[in-house]
Design a protein around this motif. Structure first.
Motif, mmCIF file in Angstrom:
data_model
loop_
_atom_site.group_PDB
_atom_site.id
_atom_site.type_symbol
_atom_site.label_atom_id
_atom_site.label_comp_id
_atom_site.label_asym_id
_atom_site.label_seq_id
_atom_site.Cartn_x
_atom_site.Cartn_y
_atom_site.Cartn_z
ATOM 1 N N GLU A 23 0.824 -1.213 0.000
ATOM 2 C CA GLU A 23 0.000 0.000 0.000
ATOM 3 C C GLU A 23 0.858 1.263 0.000
ATOM 4 O OE1 GLU A 23 -3.289 0.356 -0.314
ATOM 5 O OE2 GLU A 23 -3.516 -1.805 -0.531
ATOM 6 N N LEU A 24 1.885 1.288 0.820
ATOM 7 C CA LEU A 24 2.754 2.467 0.877
ATOM 8 C C LEU A 24 3.533 2.661 -0.415
ATOM 9 C CD1 LEU A 24 4.161 2.152 4.507
ATOM 10 C CD2 LEU A 24 2.448 3.786 3.683
ATOM 11 N N ASN A 26 2.716 1.825 -3.366
ATOM 12 C CA ASN A 26 1.864 2.127 -4.507
ATOM 13 C C ASN A 26 1.147 3.475 -4.408
ATOM 14 O OD1 ASN A 26 2.441 -0.168 -6.048
ATOM 15 N ND2 ASN A 26 1.038 -1.389 -4.815
ATOM 16 N N LEU A 27 1.418 4.223 -3.350
ATOM 17 C CA LEU A 27 0.837 5.559 -3.258
ATOM 18 C C LEU A 27 1.454 6.457 -4.328
ATOM 19 C CD1 LEU A 27 0.826 6.262 0.576
ATOM 20 C CD2 LEU A 27 -1.165 6.056 -0.894
ATOM 21 N N PRO A 28 0.696 7.390 -4.858
ATOM 22 C CA PRO A 28 1.292 8.357 -5.782
ATOM 23 C C PRO A 28 2.417 9.113 -5.072
ATOM 24 C CG PRO A 28 -1.104 8.526 -5.814
ATOM 25 C CD PRO A 28 -0.739 7.604 -4.682
ATOM 26 N N LEU A 31 1.583 12.489 -3.425
ATOM 27 C CA LEU A 31 0.790 12.333 -2.201
ATOM 28 C C LEU A 31 1.680 11.908 -1.039
ATOM 29 C CD1 LEU A 31 -2.014 12.133 -0.758
ATOM 30 C CD2 LEU A 31 -1.984 9.731 -1.410
ATOM 31 N N ALA A 32 2.531 10.934 -1.281
ATOM 32 C CA ALA A 32 3.410 10.444 -0.221
ATOM 33 C C ALA A 32 4.358 11.539 0.254
ATOM 34 C CB ALA A 32 4.195 9.231 -0.710
ATOM 35 N N LEU A 36 2.007 13.202 3.124
ATOM 36 C CA LEU A 36 2.327 12.273 4.207
ATOM 37 C C LEU A 36 3.766 12.371 4.679
ATOM 38 C CD1 LEU A 36 0.365 9.209 2.815
ATOM 39 C CD2 LEU A 36 -0.379 10.872 4.521
ATOM 40 N N THR A 40 8.229 6.926 -1.171
ATOM 41 C CA THR A 40 7.678 5.586 -1.371
ATOM 42 C C THR A 40 8.761 4.509 -1.429
ATOM 43 O OG1 THR A 40 7.567 5.981 -3.757
ATOM 44 C CG2 THR A 40 5.557 6.363 -2.491
ATOM 45 N N ALA A 43 9.154 2.385 1.736
ATOM 46 C CA ALA A 43 7.984 1.593 2.158
ATOM 47 C C ALA A 43 8.391 0.369 2.967
ATOM 48 C CB ALA A 43 7.150 1.183 0.953
#
Length: 53
Positions: A23-24, A26-28, A31-32, A36, A40, A43
């Motif tokens: 999940e982490l 595959n975040l854009p 956005l990451a 956040l 990525t 991850a």
């Protein structure tokens, strides 16, 4: 704790680690990074810390 219970706990943690890492990762990227505050590519490290402490 029995051997079966230990194995079950280890398998649950491994599944949680794999799910969290996926999940982490595959975040854009925007956005990451911007929302956040993490890269990525980290991850694996973040998921390991979240699941295993």
């Amino acid at each position: 704790m029995t051997a079966f219970a230990s194995l079950r706990t280890a398998l649950k943690k491994r599944a949680a680690y794999a799910r969290t890492k996926r999940e982490l990762a595959n975040l854009p990227l925007d956005l990451a990074l911007e929302d956040l505050g993490f890269y990525t590519g980290d991850a694996d490290k973040i998921a390991r810390k979240a699941v295993y402490g």
